[in-house]
Design a protein around this motif. Structure first.
Motif, PDB file in Angstrom:
ATOM      1  N   GLY A  66       0.642  -1.171   0.051  1.00 22.38           N
ATOM      2  CA  GLY A  66       0.049   0.099   0.051  1.00 22.38           C
ATOM      3  C   GLY A  66       0.834   1.306   0.068  1.00 22.38           C
ATOM      4  O   GLY A  66       1.978   1.251  -0.338  1.00 22.38           O
ATOM      5  N   PHE A  67       0.070   2.391   0.090  1.00 23.80           N
ATOM      6  CA  PHE A  67       0.836   3.737   0.471  1.00 23.80           C
ATOM      7  C   PHE A  67       0.336   4.436   1.311  1.00 23.80           C
ATOM      8  O   PHE A  67      -0.587   4.198   1.905  1.00 23.80           O
ATOM      9  CB  PHE A  67       0.722   4.308  -1.049  1.00 23.80           C
ATOM     10  N   ARG A  68       1.160   5.472   1.758  1.00 26.44           N
ATOM     11  CA  ARG A  68       0.602   6.267   2.878  1.00 26.44           C
ATOM     12  C   ARG A  68       0.658   7.737   2.299  1.00 26.44           C
ATOM     13  O   ARG A  68       1.533   8.161   1.771  1.00 26.44           O
ATOM     14  CB  ARG A  68       1.457   6.255   4.189  1.00 26.44           C
ATOM     15  N   LEU A  69      -0.395   8.547   2.901  1.00 26.70           N
ATOM     16  CA  LEU A  69      -0.603   9.826   2.256  1.00 26.70           C
ATOM     17  C   LEU A  69      -0.384  10.653   3.610  1.00 26.70           C
ATOM     18  O   LEU A  69      -1.275  10.379   4.565  1.00 26.70           O
ATOM     19  CB  LEU A  69      -1.882  10.186   1.577  1.00 26.70           C
ATOM     20  N   ARG A  70       0.143  11.702   3.487  1.00 25.20           N
ATOM     21  CA  ARG A  70       0.623  12.607   4.675  1.00 25.20           C
ATOM     22  C   ARG A  70       0.044  13.938   4.220  1.00 25.20           C
ATOM     23  O   ARG A  70       0.629  14.413   3.402  1.00 25.20           O
ATOM     24  CB  ARG A  70       1.893  12.548   5.236  1.00 25.20           C
ATOM     25  N   LEU A  71      -0.460  14.788   5.226  1.00 29.55           N
ATOM     26  CA  LEU A  71      -0.742  16.183   4.881  1.00 29.55           C
ATOM     27  C   LEU A  71      -0.303  16.966   6.229  1.00 29.55           C
ATOM     28  O   LEU A  71      -0.377  16.348   7.215  1.00 29.55           O
ATOM     29  CB  LEU A  71      -2.360  16.500   4.715  1.00 29.55           C
ATOM     30  N   GLN A  72       0.486  18.019   5.928  1.00 27.43           N
ATOM     31  CA  GLN A  72       0.771  18.867   7.054  1.00 27.43           C
ATOM     32  C   GLN A  72       0.651  20.243   6.835  1.00 27.43           C
ATOM     33  O   GLN A  72       1.013  20.730   5.811  1.00 27.43           O
ATOM     34  CB  GLN A  72       2.441  18.584   7.526  1.00 27.43           C
ATOM     35  N   LEU A  73      -0.024  20.943   7.728  1.00 30.80           N
ATOM     36  CA  LEU A  73      -0.115  22.301   7.367  1.00 30.80           C
ATOM     37  C   LEU A  73       0.443  23.369   8.494  1.00 30.80           C
ATOM     38  O   LEU A  73       0.404  22.924   9.630  1.00 30.80           O
ATOM     39  CB  LEU A  73      -1.603  22.810   7.471  1.00 30.80           C
ATOM     40  N   GLU A  74       1.488  24.020   8.027  1.00 30.94           N
ATOM     41  CA  GLU A  74       2.089  25.136   8.954  1.00 30.94           C
ATOM     42  C   GLU A  74       1.518  26.159   8.825  1.00 30.94           C
ATOM     43  O   GLU A  74       1.455  27.177   7.888  1.00 30.94           O
ATOM     44  CB  GLU A  74       3.570  25.264   8.489  1.00 30.94           C
ATOM     45  N   PRO A  75       0.504  26.398   9.640  1.00 30.92           N
ATOM     46  CA  PRO A  75      -0.409  27.678  10.080  1.00 30.92           C
ATOM     47  C   PRO A  75       0.340  28.900   9.973  1.00 30.92           C
ATOM     48  O   PRO A  75      -0.104  29.900   9.436  1.00 30.92           O
ATOM     49  CB  PRO A  75      -1.354  27.542  11.185  1.00 30.92           C
ATOM     50  N   VAL A  76       1.556  28.962  10.608  1.00 30.46           N
ATOM     51  CA  VAL A  76       2.101  30.474  10.670  1.00 30.46           C
ATOM     52  C   VAL A  76       2.945  30.630   9.333  1.00 30.46           C
ATOM     53  O   VAL A  76       2.570  31.691   9.247  1.00 30.46           O
ATOM     54  CB  VAL A  76       3.320  30.167  11.833  1.00 30.46           C
ATOM     55  N   ASP A  77       3.308  29.730   8.612  1.00 32.68           N
ATOM     56  CA  ASP A  77       4.075  29.860   7.434  1.00 32.68           C
ATOM     57  C   ASP A  77       2.955  29.851   6.312  1.00 32.68           C
ATOM     58  O   ASP A  77       3.369  30.507   5.164  1.00 32.68           O
ATOM     59  CB  ASP A  77       5.239  29.090   7.307  1.00 32.68           C
ATOM     60  N   GLY A  78       1.835  29.292   6.609  1.00 34.64           N
ATOM     61  CA  GLY A  78       0.942  29.136   5.341  1.00 34.64           C
ATOM     62  C   GLY A  78       1.328  28.179   4.350  1.00 34.64           C
ATOM     63  O   GLY A  78       1.296  28.441   3.144  1.00 34.64           O
ATOM     64  N   ILE A  79       2.039  27.096   4.826  1.00 32.81           N
ATOM     65  CA  ILE A  79       2.429  25.987   3.735  1.00 32.81           C
ATOM     66  C   ILE A  79       1.637  24.851   4.065  1.00 32.81           C
ATOM     67  O   ILE A  79       1.577  24.190   5.154  1.00 32.81           O
ATOM     68  CB  ILE A  79       3.981  25.781   4.039  1.00 32.81           C
ATOM     69  N   LEU A  80       1.093  24.094   3.168  1.00 32.79           N
ATOM     70  CA  LEU A  80       0.592  22.853   3.074  1.00 32.79           C
ATOM     71  C   LEU A  80       1.389  21.989   2.468  1.00 32.79           C
ATOM     72  O   LEU A  80       1.644  21.994   1.142  1.00 32.79           O
ATOM     73  CB  LEU A  80      -0.850  22.949   2.411  1.00 32.79           C
TER      74      LEU A  80
END
Length: 147
Positions: A66-80
């Motif tokens: 299988g595969f893994r999907l990761r999402l990370q949001l840096e709210p201070v920098d505004g980077i998804l």
């Protein structure tokens, strides 16, 4: 000075090597973006997720894995940041040119490169991580919901 530290938001999901994984991952990402109140670039993010997951399924995930999907949001920098982890071999590269009109494949990473602000490939044992990043408007409340 009284500063509030905002920790990054993080979500991940694992799916098996199945065709139905692509729409399931899109639903997952859409729900996370809604929860994080981060919908400004949702169409771009969803298209890139579809392309990266499809590539992983076609070229990177061995049968029975299988595969893994990761999402990370840096709210201070505004980077998804979007990451797709697979356990297969293979080289990830941009095609030399756009695929011909009659060809089914060859456009995926070009779309990712055009829509995302950054993208790349990292090593993983076994396999690789293909990622892309999007600048998202922090002032619109992105990342402030779902705390």
């Amino acid at each position: 000075m009284n500063e509030t530290t905002q920790l990054p938001h993080f979500r991940e999901v694992f799916h098996r090597r199945e065709r139905r994984s692509v729409p399931l991952v899109r639903q997952f990402v859409r729900a996370v973006l809604l929860d994080w109140a981060c919908e400004a670039r949702a169409d771009d993010v969803l298209l890139c997720v579809s392309e990266l997951v499809t590539n992983a399924l076609l070229h990177g995930v061995p049968p029975g894995r299988g595969f893994r999907l990761r999402l990370q949001l840096e709210p201070v920098d505004g980077i998804l940041r979007v990451e797709v982890h697979d356990s297969g071999g293979g080289e990830v590269r941009l095609a030399d040119s756009w695929a011909g009109r009659d060809e089914e494949g060859g456009r995926g990473l070009r779309l990712v490169a055009a829509l995302a602000d950054k993208w790349g490939v990292g090593e993983r044992a076994p396999g690789k991580v293909v990622w892309c990043e999007f600048a998202v408007p922090v002032e619109a409340g992105c990342g402030l919901a779902g705390r």
